[in-house]
Design a protein around this motif. Structure first.
Motif, short mmCIF file in Angstrom:
data_model
loop_
_atom_site.label_atom_id
_atom_site.label_comp_id
_atom_site.label_asym_id
_atom_site.label_seq_id
_atom_site.Cartn_x
_atom_site.Cartn_y
_atom_site.Cartn_z
N VAL A 87 0.84 -1.20 0.00
CA VAL A 87 0.00 0.00 0.00
C VAL A 87 0.87 1.25 0.00
N GLU A 88 1.98 1.19 0.72
CA GLU A 88 2.85 2.38 0.82
C GLU A 88 3.64 2.67 -0.45
N ASP A 89 3.53 1.80 -1.46
CA ASP A 89 4.13 2.10 -2.77
C ASP A 89 3.23 2.99 -3.62
N THR A 90 2.04 3.26 -3.13
CA THR A 90 1.12 4.14 -3.86
C THR A 90 1.75 5.51 -4.03
N ALA A 91 1.82 5.97 -5.28
CA ALA A 91 2.48 7.24 -5.60
C ALA A 91 2.35 7.50 -7.09
N VAL A 92 2.73 8.70 -7.47
CA VAL A 92 2.96 9.00 -8.89
C VAL A 92 4.43 8.69 -9.16
N TYR A 93 4.68 7.91 -10.18
CA TYR A 93 6.03 7.50 -10.53
C TYR A 93 6.49 8.30 -11.75
N TYR A 94 7.69 8.87 -11.59
CA TYR A 94 8.25 9.75 -12.61
C TYR A 94 9.55 9.17 -13.16
N CYS A 95 9.75 9.39 -14.43
CA CYS A 95 10.99 8.99 -15.10
C CYS A 95 11.81 10.26 -15.36
N LYS A 96 13.12 10.15 -15.14
CA LYS A 96 14.01 11.26 -15.43
C LYS A 96 15.14 10.78 -16.33
N ALA A 97 15.40 11.55 -17.39
CA ALA A 97 16.52 11.28 -18.29
C ALA A 97 17.51 12.42 -18.17
N ALA A 98 18.74 12.08 -17.80
CA ALA A 98 19.76 13.10 -17.55
C ALA A 98 20.96 12.89 -18.46
N TYR A 99 21.45 14.00 -19.00
CA TYR A 99 22.65 13.97 -19.83
C TYR A 99 23.41 15.26 -19.57
N GLY A 100 24.60 15.15 -19.03
CA GLY A 100 25.34 16.34 -18.63
C GLY A 100 24.55 17.11 -17.60
N SER A 101 24.34 18.39 -17.83
CA SER A 101 23.59 19.23 -16.89
C SER A 101 22.10 19.26 -17.23
N SER A 102 21.70 18.57 -18.23
CA SER A 102 20.31 18.58 -18.69
C SER A 102 19.51 17.47 -18.02
N GLU A 103 18.35 17.84 -17.47
CA GLU A 103 17.45 16.88 -16.85
C GLU A 103 16.07 17.02 -17.49
N ASN A 104 15.50 15.89 -17.86
CA ASN A 104 14.19 15.88 -18.51
C ASN A 104 13.27 14.92 -17.77
N TRP A 105 12.14 15.44 -17.35
CA TRP A 105 11.17 14.66 -16.57
C TRP A 105 9.91 14.39 -17.39
N GLY A 106 9.33 13.25 -17.10
CA GLY A 106 8.02 12.95 -17.66
C GLY A 106 6.91 13.50 -16.78
N GLN A 107 5.68 13.28 -17.20
CA GLN A 107 4.52 13.79 -16.46
C GLN A 107 4.10 12.85 -15.33
N GLY A 108 4.61 11.65 -15.33
CA GLY A 108 4.31 10.71 -14.27
C GLY A 108 3.18 9.75 -14.61
N THR A 109 3.18 8.63 -13.92
CA THR A 109 2.12 7.65 -14.05
C THR A 109 1.70 7.19 -12.64
N GLN A 110 0.41 7.14 -12.41
CA GLN A 110 -0.11 6.84 -11.08
C GLN A 110 -0.10 5.34 -10.82
N VAL A 111 0.45 4.97 -9.68
CA VAL A 111 0.38 3.60 -9.19
C VAL A 111 -0.40 3.61 -7.88
N THR A 112 -1.47 2.84 -7.83
CA THR A 112 -2.28 2.75 -6.62
C THR A 112 -2.34 1.30 -6.18
N VAL A 113 -1.92 1.06 -4.95
CA VAL A 113 -1.93 -0.29 -4.39
C VAL A 113 -3.02 -0.33 -3.32
N SER A 114 -4.07 -1.09 -3.59
CA SER A 114 -5.21 -1.09 -2.68
C SER A 114 -6.00 -2.36 -2.86
N GLN A 115 -6.72 -2.75 -1.80
CA GLN A 115 -7.59 -3.93 -1.90
C GLN A 115 -8.78 -3.62 -2.80
#
Length: 115
Positions: A87-115
């Motif tokens: 249950v505690e893994d519930t969160a929005v998960y984001y991907c980051k791609a980094a090259y040198g000083s450049s960082e690029n983030w995605g918008q995220g994907t929701q993960v919900t752990v629940s009965q």
């Protein structure tokens, strides 16, 4: 212009599994160091796994035995395989791609752990 797009989130029961995907486009994918982060409601964003440009993995201790990061350079994609979800893994998960000083983030994907 770099684009980072996550997918694969959803609702899963405790003990279940999911595989998140992140496609990175706009530059040579092999140059990127890639990371997965997550942010639960009311909490700070935290790193859960990273993989270097040459495929060396570095997982956070709290998820090391349950989460596995991998990359497929032919598909410009980084994955996060998650098993035995809690249950505690519930969160929005984001991907980051980094090259040198450049960082690029995605918008995220929701993960919900629940009965």
């Amino acid at each position: 212009h770099v684009q980072v797009v996550e997918s694969g989130g959803g609702l899963v029961q405790p003990g279940g599994s999911l595989r998140l995907s992140c496609v990175v486009s706009g530059n040579d994918f092999t140059f990127y160091k890639l990371e997965w982060h997550r942010q639960a409601p009311g909490a700070q964003r935290e790193l859960v796994a990273r993989i270097s440009d040459i495929g060396i993995r570095d997982d956070v201790d709290s998820v090391k035995d349950r989460f596995t990061i991998s990359r497929d350079n032919a598909k410009n994609t980084v994955y996060l395989r998650m098993k035995n979800l809690r249950v505690e893994d519930t969160a929005v998960y984001y991907c980051k791609a980094a090259y040198g000083s450049s960082e690029n983030w995605g918008q995220g994907t929701q993960v919900t752990v629940s009965q």
